[in-house]
Design an enzyme around this catalytic site. Structure first.
Site, PDB file in Angstrom:
ATOM      1  N   THR A 166       1.100 -18.890   0.095  1.00 47.53           N
ATOM      2  CA  THR A 166       0.381 -17.722   0.618  1.00 47.53           C
ATOM      3  C   THR A 166      -0.549 -18.162   1.727  1.00 47.53           C
ATOM      4  O   THR A 166      -0.987 -19.319   1.764  1.00 47.53           O
ATOM      5  CB  THR A 166      -0.453 -17.023  -0.491  1.00 47.53           C
ATOM      6  OG1 THR A 166      -1.075 -15.848   0.055  1.00 47.53           O
ATOM      7  CG2 THR A 166      -1.539 -17.910  -1.061  1.00 47.53           C
ATOM      8  N   GLY A 167      -0.848 -17.224   2.608  1.00 56.34           N
ATOM      9  CA  GLY A 167      -1.855 -17.495   3.628  1.00 56.34           C
ATOM     10  C   GLY A 167      -3.138 -16.737   3.286  1.00 56.34           C
ATOM     11  O   GLY A 167      -4.101 -16.772   4.051  1.00 56.34           O
ATOM     12  N   GLU A 202       9.046 -11.500   5.095  1.00 59.50           N
ATOM     13  CA  GLU A 202       8.758 -10.387   4.171  1.00 59.50           C
ATOM     14  C   GLU A 202       9.815  -9.328   4.374  1.00 59.50           C
ATOM     15  O   GLU A 202       9.719  -8.511   5.283  1.00 59.50           O
ATOM     16  CB  GLU A 202       7.352  -9.823   4.416  1.00 59.50           C
ATOM     17  CG  GLU A 202       6.311 -10.593   3.664  1.00 59.50           C
ATOM     18  CD  GLU A 202       5.252  -9.716   2.987  1.00 59.50           C
ATOM     19  OE1 GLU A 202       5.400  -8.481   2.915  1.00 59.50           O
ATOM     20  OE2 GLU A 202       4.264 -10.307   2.526  1.00 59.50           O
ATOM     21  N   ASP A 253       3.438 -10.788  -4.467  1.00 62.18           N
ATOM     22  CA  ASP A 253       3.441  -9.621  -3.598  1.00 62.18           C
ATOM     23  C   ASP A 253       2.739  -8.501  -4.347  1.00 62.18           C
ATOM     24  O   ASP A 253       3.006  -8.272  -5.528  1.00 62.18           O
ATOM     25  CB  ASP A 253       4.870  -9.220  -3.220  1.00 62.18           C
ATOM     26  CG  ASP A 253       4.855  -8.373  -1.954  1.00 62.18           C
ATOM     27  OD1 ASP A 253       4.120  -8.719  -1.013  1.00 62.18           O
ATOM     28  OD2 ASP A 253       5.553  -7.342  -1.912  1.00 62.18           O
ATOM     29  N   ASP A 307     -10.191  -3.051  -2.134  1.00 57.70           N
ATOM     30  CA  ASP A 307     -11.145  -3.213  -3.227  1.00 57.70           C
ATOM     31  C   ASP A 307     -12.341  -2.256  -3.109  1.00 57.70           C
ATOM     32  O   ASP A 307     -12.898  -1.840  -4.120  1.00 57.70           O
ATOM     33  CB  ASP A 307     -11.674  -4.656  -3.277  1.00 57.70           C
ATOM     34  CG  ASP A 307     -10.688  -5.599  -3.948  1.00 57.70           C
ATOM     35  OD1 ASP A 307      -9.727  -5.112  -4.574  1.00 57.70           O
ATOM     36  OD2 ASP A 307     -10.881  -6.824  -3.839  1.00 57.70           O
ATOM     37  N   HIS A 363      -4.948  -6.435 -11.574  1.00 59.17           N
ATOM     38  CA  HIS A 363      -3.483  -6.522 -11.587  1.00 59.17           C
ATOM     39  C   HIS A 363      -3.034  -7.988 -11.527  1.00 59.17           C
ATOM     40  O   HIS A 363      -2.114  -8.401 -12.211  1.00 59.17           O
ATOM     41  CB  HIS A 363      -2.920  -5.734 -10.404  1.00 59.17           C
ATOM     42  CG  HIS A 363      -3.584  -6.019  -9.078  1.00 59.17           C
ATOM     43  ND1 HIS A 363      -4.955  -6.053  -8.922  1.00 59.17           N
ATOM     44  CD2 HIS A 363      -3.076  -6.358  -7.867  1.00 59.17           C
ATOM     45  CE1 HIS A 363      -5.254  -6.337  -7.670  1.00 59.17           C
ATOM     46  NE2 HIS A 363      -4.139  -6.544  -7.007  1.00 59.17           N
TER      47      HIS A 363
HETATM   48  P1  IMP Z   1       0.654  -8.835   0.165  1.00 57.82           P
HETATM   49  O1  IMP Z   1       0.987  -9.102  -1.241  1.00 57.82           O
HETATM   50  O2  IMP Z   1      -0.069  -9.986   0.800  1.00 57.82           O
HETATM   51  O3  IMP Z   1       1.803  -8.314   0.976  1.00 57.82           O
HETATM   52  O4  IMP Z   1      -0.458  -7.740   0.062  1.00 57.82           O
HETATM   53  C1  IMP Z   1      -0.290  -6.425   0.398  1.00 57.82           C
HETATM   54  C2  IMP Z   1      -1.609  -5.793   0.720  1.00 57.82           C
HETATM   55  O5  IMP Z   1      -2.066  -5.138  -0.458  1.00 57.82           O
HETATM   56  C3  IMP Z   1      -2.727  -6.718   1.119  1.00 57.82           C
HETATM   57  O6  IMP Z   1      -2.710  -7.030   2.484  1.00 57.82           O
HETATM   58  C4  IMP Z   1      -3.917  -5.858   0.775  1.00 57.82           C
HETATM   59  O7  IMP Z   1      -4.085  -4.926   1.826  1.00 57.82           O
HETATM   60  C5  IMP Z   1      -3.462  -5.136  -0.474  1.00 57.82           C
HETATM   61  N1  IMP Z   1      -3.926  -5.809  -1.693  1.00 57.82           N
HETATM   62  C6  IMP Z   1      -3.216  -6.609  -2.527  1.00 57.82           C
HETATM   63  N2  IMP Z   1      -3.963  -7.036  -3.541  1.00 57.82           N
HETATM   64  C7  IMP Z   1      -5.185  -6.532  -3.350  1.00 57.82           C
HETATM   65  C8  IMP Z   1      -6.411  -6.650  -4.080  1.00 57.82           C
HETATM   66  O8  IMP Z   1      -6.532  -7.334  -5.105  1.00 57.82           O
HETATM   67  N3  IMP Z   1      -7.436  -5.971  -3.553  1.00 57.82           N
HETATM   68  C9  IMP Z   1      -7.358  -5.213  -2.437  1.00 57.82           C
HETATM   69  N4  IMP Z   1      -6.247  -5.073  -1.721  1.00 57.82           N
HETATM   70  C10 IMP Z   1      -5.165  -5.742  -2.174  1.00 57.82           C
END
Ligand code: IMP
Length: 202
Positions: free
Chosen positions: A23-24, A53, A81, A162, A187
């Site tokens: 992850t980044g 992605e 994800d 958040d 989650h």
């Molecule tokens: P990804 O899993 O990096 O593709 O995340 C998708 C997007 O969901 C992230 O860029 C955030 O915008 C949002 N997201 C995922 N998890 C969280 C969290 O724990 N808090 C707030 N936003 C989240």
């Protein structure tokens, strides 16, 4: 970032198992380190190795990402994800969460919900962890239900959605909780608890 070195077998003596987390997103890394801090004999090391992605469900993205990174480094790896789903918006932004956060942002989501009362503000976060080793991919999922707040509320904690998400049974948004408090119910915590159970079996 040091290039991965080969591990000893998972169950050989007291060797540390190393699992890479591709992850980044440093916020995810911090949360994962807290949630997994109670497990022994496993070290999680972040690897910033981007993977394509694909357009699809969280599950499809995680399966693809975990296999992709595992093929590159030939070591056990997890990817995560996640997404934010607003029920009255038919699950939007869901799999578009990142793009929507970077474009209309939290203000945009609040605008879409303008005039909607408590019963129409239901939302949830979902996390899907994909773990891949030489035996293939496994998925571990976690969901936290709650609602969208009426305003952006933050004490400087958290990231992205958040500051507009109040988990069920709470009054504070995730961004008003510190990372430890969020990580008791998030989650990500729920998905990683399932992953921890699996780790005991390998
Ligand atoms: P990804 O899993 O990096 O593709 O995340 C998708 C997007 O969901 C992230 O860029 C955030 O915008 C949002 N997201 C995922 N998890 C969280 C969290 O724990 N808090 C707030 N936003 C989240």
């Amino acid at each position: 970032m040091p290039y991965p070195t080969k591990n000893k077998g998972f169950n050989e003596g007291n060797f540390m198992r190393k699992i890479y987390f591709a992850t980044g997103n440093l916020n995810k890394v911090k949360e994962l380190n807290i949630i997994l801090s109670d497990i022994n004999n496993i070290s999680i090391e972040q690897i910033n190795l981007p993977y394509p992605e694909i357009q699809g469900t969280l599950e499809e993205v995680s399966v693809f990402g975990a296999k992709y990174v595992h093929k590159k480094i030939n070591e056990p790896v997890i990817v995560e994800d996640s997404g934010f789903f607003v029920e009255t918006l038919k699950g939007f932004p869901g799999t578009y969460s990142r793009y929507v956060q970077e474009t209309i942002g939290n203000k945009g989501i609040l605008k879409l919900l303008e005039g909607k009362g408590g019963n129409h503000r239901g939302a949830y976060f979902k996390s899907v962890i994909g773990y891949c080793d030489e035996n293939g991919v496994k998925l571990f999922k976690g969901v936290v239900n709650g609602r969208v707040s009426h305003d952006i509320r933050s004490k400087g904690h958290g990231f992205a959605y958040d500051s507009i998400f109040i988990p069920e049974g709470e009054e504070k948004t995730f961004a008003e909780m510190d990372i430890k408090e969020k990580s008791k119910i998030s989650h990500r915590k729920r998905a990683l608890d399932n992953f921890k159970e699996f780790l005991k079996t390998i």
